[in-house]
Design an enzyme around this catalytic site. Structure first.
Site, PDB file in Angstrom:
ATOM      1  N   GLY A  85       0.809  -1.219   0.000  1.00 11.74           N
ATOM      2  CA  GLY A  85       0.000   0.000   0.000  1.00 11.74           C
ATOM      3  C   GLY A  85       0.835   1.259   0.000  1.00 11.74           C
ATOM      4  N   LEU A 129      -3.976  -5.506  -5.882  1.00  8.81           N
ATOM      5  CA  LEU A 129      -2.933  -4.504  -5.720  1.00  8.81           C
ATOM      6  C   LEU A 129      -1.730  -5.066  -4.961  1.00  8.81           C
ATOM      7  CD1 LEU A 129      -2.401  -1.486  -6.264  1.00  8.81           C
ATOM      8  CD2 LEU A 129      -3.218  -1.052  -3.942  1.00  8.81           C
ATOM      9  N   ASP A 130      -0.535  -4.882  -5.495  1.00  8.45           N
ATOM     10  CA  ASP A 130       0.724  -5.294  -4.853  1.00  8.45           C
ATOM     11  C   ASP A 130       0.811  -6.810  -4.655  1.00  8.45           C
ATOM     12  OD1 ASP A 130       1.300  -2.624  -4.741  1.00  8.45           O
ATOM     13  OD2 ASP A 130       0.798  -2.385  -2.634  1.00  8.45           O
ATOM     14  N   GLU A 131      -0.002  -7.577  -5.388  1.00 10.50           N
ATOM     15  CA  GLU A 131      -0.004  -9.028  -5.205  1.00 10.50           C
ATOM     16  C   GLU A 131       0.454  -9.780  -6.464  1.00 10.50           C
ATOM     17  OE1 GLU A 131      -0.600 -10.721  -2.499  1.00 10.50           O
ATOM     18  OE2 GLU A 131      -1.443  -9.188  -1.185  1.00 10.50           O
ATOM     19  N   ARG A 161       4.624 -17.017  -2.172  1.00  6.72           N
ATOM     20  CA  ARG A 161       4.536 -15.638  -2.673  1.00  6.72           C
ATOM     21  C   ARG A 161       5.548 -15.379  -3.773  1.00  6.72           C
ATOM     22  NH1 ARG A 161       3.685 -12.157  -4.997  1.00  6.72           N
ATOM     23  NH2 ARG A 161       3.130  -9.993  -4.545  1.00  6.72           N
TER      24      ARG A 161
END
Lengths: 289, 289, 289, 289
Positions: free
Chosen positions: B207, B233-235, C217
């Site tokens: 974020g 978002l950001d993933e 991830r």
């Protein structure tokens, strides 16, 4: 859980030689006709036009041990005729590693401890030292310890004794801060690769007392280098290197203490990669797959 | 002298799909039957038993451009029938890259400057920004600059305008510190990969305002992450990351300034690797050959 | 030769509190009037206007032990009246460090090795473990080992037993991969700092199984974090962090194996710095001089 | 927002000389009696017994400019009598930095970008080059560019011309990949510090073509070194160094390209630290606060 298990029925094939069209296809056709399934393949050419070619293939082949002679015969007829050099190893058979050490224990204990944890896929039939300082620690790991003093005029005698201990018993030798310079005669007769850890970022600070020289020169990073030993001191093919940041505030003793951490890490990586047949020496350099 | 020259008559073949015996042999036989000489080969299986297989092959084939339709037909019949996905690219044809930026210029200028030096094998048909700050610099590099404001209620309008500019003109898009969140609708319609640089070591500090959060949390390293953009978002799949050491003595502004160096380095590497067809997205991760 | 010798007649003074003009002069005048010669001084203000001030001074004072009461009285009247907090330690007196561990031995053995080499200026009066796996190794270093099982409903009982062992015997506690979460009650009663090693680059991958999460991830770096333990799990002030580069080719087991090297290095540095009075906690962060 | 603002009414005092009791107290008493409030203090002694002492103090003093003569007089009487060397600088006055370059633009442009972003607290009165390649770029930054050819027999003439341009106009000189060796005569006459960037991890690969030598030697890391220039080529006091990991797969051109990133990062840090009076040369080494 984080151990490196020897792979049953897996072969590692290293190929090197003059680059030429069709080499990759020839190797993969060969593995296919011996019912091998390629699980890992690395390839490198130092120059697509007239350069040298290097390949590492790991393939799975049920009943590998029995099939090896047949595969080797095929490799000879297929690859040797193209001027290629190759080695084939059974990944279920750990290499036998001797360690030579002196009084410093950080590299030696790190190897023994990783081995005990199952992180180094080797057998360790012996540790040889020119001092007795580490004897008790070594034996606590269940590893035989031999003391071969090297002081004074008896250096040739010591080397002879070491060669007798190693002969037929080891696949490679690791110098874990062994503070004796091995003679060219020893290196010619030992017949297996010898891996050393040098306590500097070679080619900086060749020779003795590198941490003191590093302090005097005021460098901002210190390092360590693991390399195959050749007759040219500190000039053998480099396997791995690393560095750590230092400041004006670090004394020569601090550099030595902090450098020891880099030494054991670098040596352990080099030994692991050698044990896994990942390293191909090439002139004064290495290919590390 | 240190430029990256587009390789004439060199094809890059990316293959992925369910791992199965004989895949490497099938691919190398295919390149051989189209007179291709393999110059680089990387291969990876995430699990030899029932996992996924990934391969990157670069092969030299005189008269490549004319032969591509025939090779593609063979790839379809040979690989698609095995459930494999593939892409074939002519390495002599640079990808067309659009850059979206805002007011920060460090990532943008680094890309333009590397491109001018010949270090990024791409074409840059346009830079689009929601500010005019960098217009003069961009045009000094001989690159067209388009201003698409995004303030206020006209976000959908801005995205529509950007899509019109991109349509048919680009092969991928780079967000070089573009400070607008692209809508899911935009991402579905853009039709080409979008690469972002996030100013933290993801998944830490997801974020906004990551440097401020990093200062508050008292971390000893800060980082940057380049990833493909997805609707989460950001993933998206991470291409490259790096970090730099900081201390209590660094203010949030220091972190921002030092982080900017990591951002531009990480983004430049990610863009280079994408341009060279080295990156294969795989679920939430990537294979980088 | 690379040992860290306790310094005779050297005091370490840590000062912190509201920044104000003249603090440095006040401290150096105080050391001068007690015949102390400053050999090292570090100072930091997080904001010159209305921020907090931190200082570490090491001074040489012949006959230090006898002079300490007098110096402390002066510190109270000089610094406490300005709202400053201070601690004075005799560098010749090593801190007493207890280690809590479970089955993993890499962090534990690394601390014991370094201590034996003279690289950690502490006493180790005991190792406590909820397993017996490491008992033999620990005792081989001449360090007492206590087994306090923690399975099942007896967690409160186990913590009570640990508190009894620690009471009055230690100056700080190190959790060397101790796989039990200590209760808030324990932390309030233990009365000394507790240092933990967490196997991720915090705040990424808070909680259990960070290496598995890191693999899922697809991160390109993994790390470790040493921090003071507070009641908020994984949220205590960070002392040290580091990372190592990984690739898609590393399995979750590889990450665990490679991460272990980072864990022991990071924990050893954090413990050394704490032992040398170099770390001042400040809110959720630390000052490390 | 991430700029480095010159600090009004802040002085930086550097002190060095033979270590002796009471030096820190003498300096802090001096700043106190001139109404200076110490905001940052770093101190280092290379040997508490008979070694050398180094200190950097930044203090806030309203009306500094007018007070400087008086403070300097006090410094002379207080410190010079103890055999100490000192310099006092007004942090609101940026140093004037000349850049010498040749055809490579990566270090030069990096300095100019950082300066434009407010990240380098210096003035840049001129760039001098023995080529005209970068003239347009430099002038686009609003910085004067002077072309001083250096080919052939006119080297002494070129150095004379450069000295004329610099005389009285600069506080230090940066060689941003300036590919001419400056004569001892030049260095003696230039009268200000000269900072160089060398494209290797010194002392490895001294002299020309370090990337080619690094490739031949097969090193696994390449680096860059920024140092003050002395008459002994590549032997001056090192300010900063860094490295990047390379593999057998990197060509000499790759090393050059990747090394360029390290060069510009290392040089920028060295220049920043020099501009902030953080570096004290000491024999063949430096103290970097």
């Amino acid at each position: 859980m984080n151990t490196i298990t020897p792979l049953q029925d897996h072969a590692c094939l290293l190929v090197s030689g003059p680059d030429q069209p069709g080499i990759v296809a020839a190797v993969s056709a060969l593995t296919a006709r011996h019912k091998g399934n390629i699980v890992t393949l690395h390839q490198y050419s130092d120059d697509p036009t007239g350069g040298d070619f290097f390949q590492r293939v790991v393939f799975h082949r049920p009943g590998l041990a029995a099939a090896i002679p047949e595969i080797e015969a095929d490799l000879t007829s297929t690859l040797s005729s193209l001027g290629m050099t190759w080695t084939l190893t059974d990944q279920a058979v750990p290499k036998r590693m001797a360690v030579l050490a002196s009084t410093s224990d950080h590299c030696l204990l790190d190897l023994l401890w990783r081995h005990r944890r199952g992180e180094l896929p080797v057998h360790i039939p012996m540790v040889i030292s020119n001092h007795t300082t580490t004897a008790e620690d070594v034996r606590a790991f269940g590893v035989p310890f031999f003391h071969v003093p090297s002081q004074g005029p008896d250096k040739a005698e010591a080397e002879k004794r070491i060669l007798e201990l190693l002969a037929g018993n080891v696949d490679f030798v690791v110098l874990a801060r062994y503070m004796q310079i091995l003679s060219g005669d020893f290196l010619r007769r030992v017949g297996v690769p010898v891996i050393n850890i040098h306590h500097s970022f070679l080619p900086a600070f060749i020779g003795a007392a590198p941490y003191r020289k590093a302090k005097e020169r005021g460098v901002k990073l210190i390092g360590a280098t693991s390399h195959y030993v050749t007759e040219d001191l500190d000039e053998g093919p480099i396997i791995e290197q690393d560095v750590v940041r230092v400041t004006h505030d670090d004394t020569a003793a601090d550099l030595q203490r902090r450098g020891a951490d880099v030494e054991r890490a670098v040596l352990s990586r080099a030994v692991l990669w050698h044990a896994q047949d990942r390293v191909i020496p090439h002139g004064s350099s290495t290919i590390v797959f």
